[in-house]
Motif scaffolding. Structure first.
Motif, mmCIF file in Angstrom:
data_model
loop_
_atom_site.group_PDB
_atom_site.id
_atom_site.type_symbol
_atom_site.label_atom_id
_atom_site.label_comp_id
_atom_site.label_asym_id
_atom_site.label_seq_id
_atom_site.Cartn_x
_atom_site.Cartn_y
_atom_site.Cartn_z
ATOM 1 N N GLN A 73 7.901 14.602 9.634
ATOM 2 C CA GLN A 73 8.435 14.570 8.264
ATOM 3 C C GLN A 73 9.845 15.137 8.243
ATOM 4 O O GLN A 73 10.751 14.543 7.641
ATOM 5 N N ASN A 74 10.040 16.277 8.870
ATOM 6 C CA ASN A 74 11.372 16.903 8.868
ATOM 7 C C ASN A 74 12.383 16.122 9.692
ATOM 8 O O ASN A 74 13.547 15.984 9.296
ATOM 9 N N THR A 75 11.969 15.597 10.824
ATOM 10 C CA THR A 75 12.877 14.874 11.707
ATOM 11 C C THR A 75 13.419 13.603 11.036
ATOM 12 O O THR A 75 14.604 13.305 11.138
ATOM 13 N N PHE A 76 12.547 12.884 10.344
ATOM 14 C CA PHE A 76 12.942 11.598 9.736
ATOM 15 C C PHE A 76 13.213 11.692 8.226
ATOM 16 O O PHE A 76 13.378 10.668 7.571
ATOM 17 N N ASP A 107 0.837 -1.193 0.000
ATOM 18 C CA ASP A 107 0.000 0.000 0.000
ATOM 19 C C ASP A 107 0.873 1.244 0.000
ATOM 20 O O ASP A 107 1.964 1.258 0.552
ATOM 21 N N GLU A 108 0.389 2.291 -0.620
ATOM 22 C CA GLU A 108 1.163 3.522 -0.732
ATOM 23 C C GLU A 108 1.200 4.311 0.565
ATOM 24 O O GLU A 108 0.243 4.326 1.325
ATOM 25 N N CYS A 109 2.322 4.966 0.790
ATOM 26 C CA CYS A 109 2.480 5.857 1.935
ATOM 27 C C CYS A 109 2.448 7.291 1.426
ATOM 28 O O CYS A 109 2.913 7.572 0.325
ATOM 29 N N PHE A 110 1.905 8.204 2.222
ATOM 30 C CA PHE A 110 1.969 9.619 1.857
ATOM 31 C C PHE A 110 3.412 10.079 1.831
ATOM 32 O O PHE A 110 3.881 10.695 0.899
ATOM 33 N N LEU A 111 4.118 9.792 2.915
ATOM 34 C CA LEU A 111 5.528 10.139 3.050
ATOM 35 C C LEU A 111 6.254 8.909 3.547
ATOM 36 O O LEU A 111 5.738 8.162 4.376
ATOM 37 N N VAL A 136 -3.442 10.250 10.705
ATOM 38 C CA VAL A 136 -2.314 9.543 10.098
ATOM 39 C C VAL A 136 -1.499 8.859 11.186
ATOM 40 O O VAL A 136 -1.561 9.220 12.356
ATOM 41 N N TYR A 137 -0.724 7.876 10.763
ATOM 42 C CA TYR A 137 0.073 7.069 11.672
ATOM 43 C C TYR A 137 1.516 7.029 11.187
ATOM 44 O O TYR A 137 1.777 7.076 9.985
ATOM 45 N N LEU A 138 2.433 6.925 12.125
ATOM 46 C CA LEU A 138 3.829 6.665 11.828
ATOM 47 C C LEU A 138 4.023 5.172 12.033
ATOM 48 O O LEU A 138 3.719 4.645 13.110
#
Length: 75
Positions: free
Chosen positions: A69-72, A2-6, A39-41
């Protein structure tokens, strides 16, 4: 898969994702989720037949998602 947003590929080959969870991803995880909003990490390993999903966190705001998003370095 499945696709991830980021997402970002980790050194161990797993994929770190920031996105809503799909039914397939929940089935590949070891948790029960009552509320799928937001959303989930999470980490994904393996292929469809032997996929493992490990949910790390539920992200509660857009500001938190941008910080993650910026941290990882998710793209």
């Amino acid at each position: 898969m499945d696709e991830c947003f980021l997402s970002a590929t980790q050194d161990d080959g797993s994929l770190l994702c920031l996105a809503p969870l799909t039914n397939n991803q929940i089935a590949a995880s070891d948790i029960e989720i009552d509320d799928l909003s937001g959303v989930y990490l999470f980490e994904e390993r393996g292929s469809d037949g032997a996929r493992e999903v490990r949910v790390l966190a539920r992200v509660m705001s857009e500001a938190a998602a941008l910080r993650i998003q910026n941290t990882f370095n998710l793209r």
